[in-house]
Scaffold this active site. Structure first.
Site, mmCIF file in Angstrom:
data_model
loop_
_atom_site.group_PDB
_atom_site.id
_atom_site.type_symbol
_atom_site.label_atom_id
_atom_site.label_comp_id
_atom_site.label_asym_id
_atom_site.label_seq_id
_atom_site.Cartn_x
_atom_site.Cartn_y
_atom_site.Cartn_z
ATOM 1 N N GLU A 46 24.946 74.441 49.800
ATOM 2 C CA GLU A 46 23.550 75.090 50.037
ATOM 3 C C GLU A 46 22.844 73.767 50.493
ATOM 4 O OE1 GLU A 46 19.813 76.869 47.772
ATOM 5 O OE2 GLU A 46 21.875 77.724 47.021
ATOM 6 N N CYS B 49 14.524 76.715 46.901
ATOM 7 C CA CYS B 49 15.339 76.893 48.389
ATOM 8 C C CYS B 49 15.023 77.907 49.099
ATOM 9 C CB CYS B 49 16.957 76.803 48.093
ATOM 10 S SG CYS B 49 17.499 78.054 46.963
#
Length: 506
Positions: free
Chosen positions: A247, A284
């Site tokens: 990620e 995020c």
């Protein structure tokens, strides 16, 4: 993002003095070798036993919550309440993934008995099941010291799959990582797991070495695009390339239709400010761009000023603050971008910043949509024509999330086209919500096309994360007694399977 769990951990006997994380082998090679031995010892245990191990880890976190939260607060500066919720979420996640593994669904056990009358001609007896991939290396994230760290989602998914885990501690909270690992090692030992099933390594050199070690069969990573791509290249360049589940980065744009803006502009602005300042913008899933109708600058400034940002606090580390200030300066210097206003800061905390630009500017410079500012800043993009919403959406890169604020009755062609455009670029599309909340559930998708992740067909949150660390194997005409337990006719594990096309539940 907190989740809840109402299962309490029953107090266990005190761990033997010689069963601590400090007693784990000290070289990376010996750690990984011990992990491989533990994997081979545990790979064929019933999933209910693995679920018990994960439950023991969850209980150990809860039993040590006070000291772990205090340590996390000292190292990360994150608010105590936020950390308490994150620890609860992490324990819940461990139990949920363990319970899902116990039911057997991630294994995808499928049995096709021999059939002489099969439509394409006689078929053999063929059976398929997903088997654990081996030792998994996991890199912890800086911004979630529990949920995406030592016992976070990647570790939970790999253990639920039947793998061994070697975790690379993040230096932003190294002391917390060591203590969490010590607790984890002790809890697994008391639960009967083999030595080495979970271990911690740390240090700059151990990161690349972990990716390159021949016994490591997959990597889970949450972090920067630059660091992730460097490690992904190592994973790909090995003599035996391995999956790299990274990620990396996401700007999570949110698009507002004219109808929604007219109906509830003040609520949208308040939600936007609360979302992009949450955790000092160190999520995020922070909304990096808000796309709204043009022509109401003064009202927008007034409502932004009146909105209440989340209480500011020191960022995770001095280096992250420097990176934030550098990225913010870079976007401020772009022609056509201006600072709309700054919101109040605090001692040691940078002020939240809202920038402004136009849809026309972004359509000429679509690379702006990829500029992630990791911290308390976001950009308002003003459009003159609703048709620009879809045009902008078609220019965004891969995202973890993208959002639409519209009226619930809005089924217009334009809104439908916007929804489809966002689904083509994001792993999760929100309607009238904000992305800084990622529940742990069966349907969750936390992943998206590059550059959000390196593996867009997978998720790092939710029960589906388990399948990343499993590999399907088919067995043809193998005698029943020689088959793995999940494929034997008697179904000794009592798991969900598909037999001759019919699903039988656990």
């Amino acid at each position: 993002m907190p989740s809840s769990s109402d299962t309490e951990f029953a107090a266990a006997p005190e761990a033997p003095a010689d069963r601590t994380a400090a007693d784990q082998p000290r070289t990376l090679d010996s750690v990984v070798t011990a992990a491989q031995a533990a994997f081979e010892s545990a790979r064929d245990v019933a999933p209910t036993i693995r679920a018990a191990w994960l439950d023991a880890l969850a209980g150990a976190l809860e039993a040590n919550a006070e000291q772990l939260v205090a340590l996390a607060h000292d190292e990360t500066h994150l608010p105590v309440g936020r950390l308490q919720g994150e620890l609860v979420r992490t324990a819940f996640q461990l139990r949920l993934l363990g319970a899902d593994a116990a039911g057997g669904e991630p294994l995808g056990a499928t049995i096709d008995h021999a059939d002489a009358n099969w439509g394409m001609g006689p078929r053999p007896d063929i059976r398929r099941v997903a088997e654990p991939i081996g030792v998994v290396g996991v890199f912890g994230a800086s911004n979630f010291p529990f949920a995406f760290s030592v016992l976070g989602g990647d570790s939970a998914a790999a253990l639920a799959a039947g793998c061994a885990v070697v975790h690379k501690a993040h230096p932003a909270h190294a002391r917390l990582a060591r203590e969490t690992a010590r607790i984890a090692v002790d809890a697994l030992a008391l639960a009967g797991a083999p030595d080495g099933l979970f271990a911690l390594v740390e240090g700059y050199d151990d990161g690349p070495a972990l990716v390159s070690h021949p016994l490591v069969k997959a990597i889970g990573f949450t972090g920067s695009t630059r660091g992730g791509l460097a490690l992904a290249a190592l994973a790909a360049d090995r003599a035996e390339p391995i999956p790299f589940y990274g990620e990396l980065g996401s700007t999570n744009p949110v698009f507002v239709t004219p109808g929604a803006w007219a109906a509830r502009r003040d609520a949208i602005v308040a939600g936007f400010v609360g979302s992009f300042t949450l955790g000092m913008g160190q999520f995020c899933t922070k909304p990096g761009y808000l796309v709204v109708p043009a022509g109401e600058r003064d009202a927008l400034v007034s409502e932004l000023t009146d909105a209440s940002p989340v209480t500011p606090h020191e960022m995770l580390s001095p280096s992250l603050r420097k990176s934030f200030e550098r990225s913010l300066a870079e976007i401020e210097d772009v022609d056509g971008v201006e600072v709309l206003l700054t919101l109040p800061g605090a001692d040691n905390a940078p002020p939240a910043t809202v920038l402004r630009t136009s849809a026309a500017t972004v359509l000429v410079k679509p690379e702006l949509l990829e500029h992630e500012v990791f911290g308390p800043a976001s950009v308002v993009i003003e459009y003159d024509d609703p048709a620009q919403l879809v045009q902008l959406a078609e220019h965004i890169g891969g995202q973890l999330t993208a959002g639409i604020h519209a009226e619930d009755g809005d089924t217009s062609t334009e809104t439908g086209a916007l929804l489809r455009a966002l689904a083509a670029h994001a792993g999760r599309v929100l309607w009238n919500g904000w992305p800084t909340g990622v529940t742990v559930s069966y349907a969750q998708q936390h992943g998206g096309p590059y550059p959000a992740t390196t593996a867009p067909a997978t998720t790092s949150v939710g029960t589906a994360a388990i399948t990343r660390f499993l590999r399907p194997v088919a067995y043809q005409d193998v005698p029943d007694a020689a088959l793995p337990a999940p494929l034997q006719d008697a179904n000794p594990w009592g798991i969900t399977r598909r037999v001759d096309g019919v699903v039988t539940l656990a």
